[in-house]
Design a protein around this motif. Structure first.
Motif, PDB file in Angstrom:
ATOM      1  N   SER A   1      16.777  -6.181  -0.880  1.00  0.00           N
ATOM      2  CA  SER A   1      17.721  -6.950  -1.518  1.00  0.00           C
ATOM      3  C   SER A   1      17.988  -6.462  -2.878  1.00  0.00           C
ATOM      4  O   SER A   1      19.049  -6.584  -3.462  1.00  0.00           O
TER       5      SER A   1
ATOM      6  N   GLU B   1      10.065  -7.386   3.375  1.00  0.00           N
ATOM      7  CA  GLU B   1      10.264  -8.078   1.970  1.00  0.00           C
ATOM      8  C   GLU B   1      10.138  -9.704   2.120  1.00  0.00           C
ATOM      9  O   GLU B   1      11.103 -10.197   3.109  1.00  0.00           O
ATOM     10  N   LYS B   2       9.694 -10.134   1.238  1.00  0.00           N
ATOM     11  CA  LYS B   2       9.673 -11.644   1.104  1.00  0.00           C
ATOM     12  C   LYS B   2       9.412 -12.255  -0.153  1.00  0.00           C
ATOM     13  O   LYS B   2       8.412 -11.814  -0.699  1.00  0.00           O
ATOM     14  N   ASN B   3      10.351 -13.155  -0.359  1.00  0.00           N
ATOM     15  CA  ASN B   3      10.147 -13.757  -1.675  1.00  0.00           C
ATOM     16  C   ASN B   3       9.726 -12.859  -3.039  1.00  0.00           C
ATOM     17  O   ASN B   3       9.092 -13.143  -3.671  1.00  0.00           O
ATOM     18  N   GLY B   4      10.649 -11.857  -2.916  1.00  0.00           N
ATOM     19  CA  GLY B   4      10.426 -10.751  -4.107  1.00  0.00           C
ATOM     20  C   GLY B   4       9.028  -9.928  -4.151  1.00  0.00           C
ATOM     21  O   GLY B   4       8.547  -9.495  -5.031  1.00  0.00           O
ATOM     22  N   ASN B   5       8.703 -10.035  -2.911  1.00  0.00           N
ATOM     23  CA  ASN B   5       7.333  -9.176  -2.712  1.00  0.00           C
ATOM     24  C   ASN B   5       7.545  -8.182  -1.526  1.00  0.00           C
ATOM     25  O   ASN B   5       8.189  -8.555  -0.478  1.00  0.00           O
TER      26      ASN B   5
ATOM     27  N   GLN C   1       2.308 -12.025 -12.129  1.00  0.00           N
ATOM     28  CA  GLN C   1       2.693 -12.123 -10.689  1.00  0.00           C
ATOM     29  C   GLN C   1       1.416 -11.551  -9.938  1.00  0.00           C
ATOM     30  O   GLN C   1       1.183 -10.533 -10.125  1.00  0.00           O
TER      31      GLN C   1
ATOM     32  N   ASN D   1      -1.289 -10.535  -3.623  1.00  0.00           N
ATOM     33  CA  ASN D   1      -1.964 -11.391  -2.784  1.00  0.00           C
ATOM     34  C   ASN D   1      -2.493 -10.744  -1.336  1.00  0.00           C
ATOM     35  O   ASN D   1      -1.786  -9.961  -0.769  1.00  0.00           O
TER      36      ASN D   1
ATOM     37  N   SER E   1       0.588  -8.476  -0.083  1.00  0.00           N
ATOM     38  CA  SER E   1       1.775  -8.528  -0.676  1.00  0.00           C
ATOM     39  C   SER E   1       1.672  -8.107  -2.343  1.00  0.00           C
ATOM     40  O   SER E   1       0.861  -8.647  -3.144  1.00  0.00           O
TER      41      SER E   1
ATOM     42  N   PRO F   1       4.151  -7.546  -5.928  1.00  0.00           N
ATOM     43  CA  PRO F   1       5.248  -7.939  -6.414  1.00  0.00           C
ATOM     44  C   PRO F   1       5.977  -6.866  -6.593  1.00  0.00           C
ATOM     45  O   PRO F   1       5.910  -5.819  -7.098  1.00  0.00           O
TER      46      PRO F   1
ATOM     47  N   GLU G   1      11.415  -6.952 -11.485  1.00  0.00           N
ATOM     48  CA  GLU G   1      12.929  -6.933 -11.876  1.00  0.00           C
ATOM     49  C   GLU G   1      13.207  -6.065 -13.252  1.00  0.00           C
ATOM     50  O   GLU G   1      14.346  -5.449 -13.074  1.00  0.00           O
TER      51      GLU G   1
END
Length: 445
Positions: free
Chosen positions: A248, A284-288, A322, A325, A336, A338, A341
């Protein structure tokens, strides 16, 4: 906000303000001690102090929470100043209303009719000075914390990079790669050529990224695909690797070589054979970025030290809040990391090996500076108090010079220690001597 600590600060400010105002009034012919209104004036003084202090403190804490390091941007600072003025004026109007109408029993009409701007000058000026000190202290504190953070990043990043290079592309990986290359040369020279080309690209990437703190997700995913091509040639059809076709935000950042380490760990800790294929998926999921593999542990696997994952966590802790995890179930293991940005600006250093002592020295320096400025502020507050007490004593002998002078010499010694200034050896003598001794130690090492 620590309530007890803030009450203590407000009380100290209130007492100092009361002493200064009383001294000024005494010079102008009014003695609050003999007037019979000492307790009343002191009570009103503390009431004004507490209300103004806590209203401005709550607003200031709100600004810090909302803007943090961006507080001193022109628009945020202007909003803070305007808001502080408005809160102070409203507080003063309410305080005047309480004292005149509620306490002294004046009517509302009389209160409104007799109010003058002159009644607010002194209180507003004192409040403005104290609020300005809030901004100055916070600005200074944020600058020093920034220096500490930079020093911590210098030490931590250098150490993390060293551990990353040591633990990621270690002799075992090189040994295994050369073994695969040897067998391919005999069995499939064309595949051996391809393997050699890929291996050289892997090492080239490592050399290119070793001095970087962050790289784009696109770069890291391309490298992960290249690295997996080596593993797939090594384990043939025993590894199934899946990578996202698009991201993304391709310009998002991750720490370099993190994916390589996670992929190598997956291979290192699990069985990889045609009958037990290792499935590794990057999503990729939720910015990770999430690296997941099925669990099929090796039978003779030694207990893991966890150095590699700790390495990644520490590097991310120095760059962002962040978290990294880790989720482990009976069937799968996933990590995961981060995707940042914004590029984090990190102060660089010319030296290869930096110790944590740099951070400790910076922290000690900040504590010294904070202690000195508190000492200096208290000294400035008590100078007029000593003069006032001398004036009250009605004696011609200037005894106030002795406590002021003695304390001043002590403050001078404190300044000498804080700013590394020695009247006998000159400014920065200690620092120059320390650098000289450290250089000698480096030559020995």
């Amino acid at each position: 906000m620590n309530l007890i600590k803030e009450i203590g600060k407000a009380t100290l400010i209130g007492v100092l303000v009361f002493l200064v105002i009383s001294m000024i009034e005494y010079v102008n012919g009014y003695n609050v001690v003999t007037s019979g209104r000492l307790l009343l004036k002191f009570g009103f003084n503390m009431l004004y102090t507490y209300v103004l202090y806590f209203n401005n403190t709550l607003f200031f804490n709100y600004l810090i929470k909302e803007h943090k390091s961006k507080l001193f941007k022109p628009e945020n600072l202007a909003f803070g100043i305007f808001g502080g003025i408005l809160i102070t004026l409203l507080s003063l109007v309410l305080l005047r209303f309480f004292t005149e109408v509620v306490y002294f029993g004046k009517s509302v009409d009389t209160f409104i009719e007799n109010e003058r701007l002159g009644y607010y000058y002194v209180s507003f000026l004192i409040s403005a000075v104290v609020t300005s000190l809030f901004y100055i202290v916070y600005w200074y504190k944020s600058k020093q914390e920034g220096k500490i953070k930079e020093s911590q990043i210098i030490a931590g990043t250098a150490s993390a990079k060293f551990d990353a290079l040591k633990n990621q592309l270690d002799p075992h990986f090189l040994f295994n790669s050369l073994n695969v290359l040897t067998s391919l040369i005999e069995e499939n020279p064309r595949a051996a050529t391809k393997f050699t080309t890929s291996l050289s690209k892997v090492y080239r990437y490592v050399l290119e990224q070793k001095n970087k703190d962050l790289v784009t997700v696109t770069e890291e995913l391309q490298f992960a695909q290249l690295y997996m091509s080596l593993l797939e040639m090594r384990f043939e059809d025993s590894i199934v690797f899946t990578i996202p076709s698009e991201i993304s935000n391709p310009e998002a950042k991750v720490v370099p070589l993190a994916l390589q380490l996670l992929l190598e760990n997956a291979v290192k800790h699990n069985q990889v054979m045609p009958s037990k294929k290792l499935h590794i998926t990057i999503t990729e999921k939720n910015g990770n970025l999430i690296v997941e593999n099925n669990i099929q542990p090796k039978q003779t696997m030694k207990e893991s030290s966890g150095v590699g994952l700790k390495n990644i966590k520490q590097r991310y802790q120095l760059l962002t809040k962040q978290p990294v995890n880790i989720i482990e179930t009976k069937e799968t293991f996933s990590i995961s990391i981060p995707m940042l940005e914004q590029t984090t600006t990190i102060m660089r250093t010319q030296t290869e090996h930096i110790s944590e002592k740099r951070y400790e020295l910076a922290k000690e320096r900040v504590e010294k500076l904070k202690g000195f400025y508190i000492h200096f502020a208290i000294y400035l507050c008590f100078v007029p108090v000593f003069i006032w007490l001398w004036y009250q004593s009605n004696t011609s002998f200037p005894w106030f010079l002795f406590p002021i002078g003695g304390w001043g010499f002590g403050l001078l010694g404190h300044a000498s220690d804080t700013f590394s200034w020695n009247p006998f050896f000159g400014k920065d003598w200690e620092q120059r001597k320390l650098r000289e001794l450290m250089d000698e130690d480096n030559d020995v090492l």
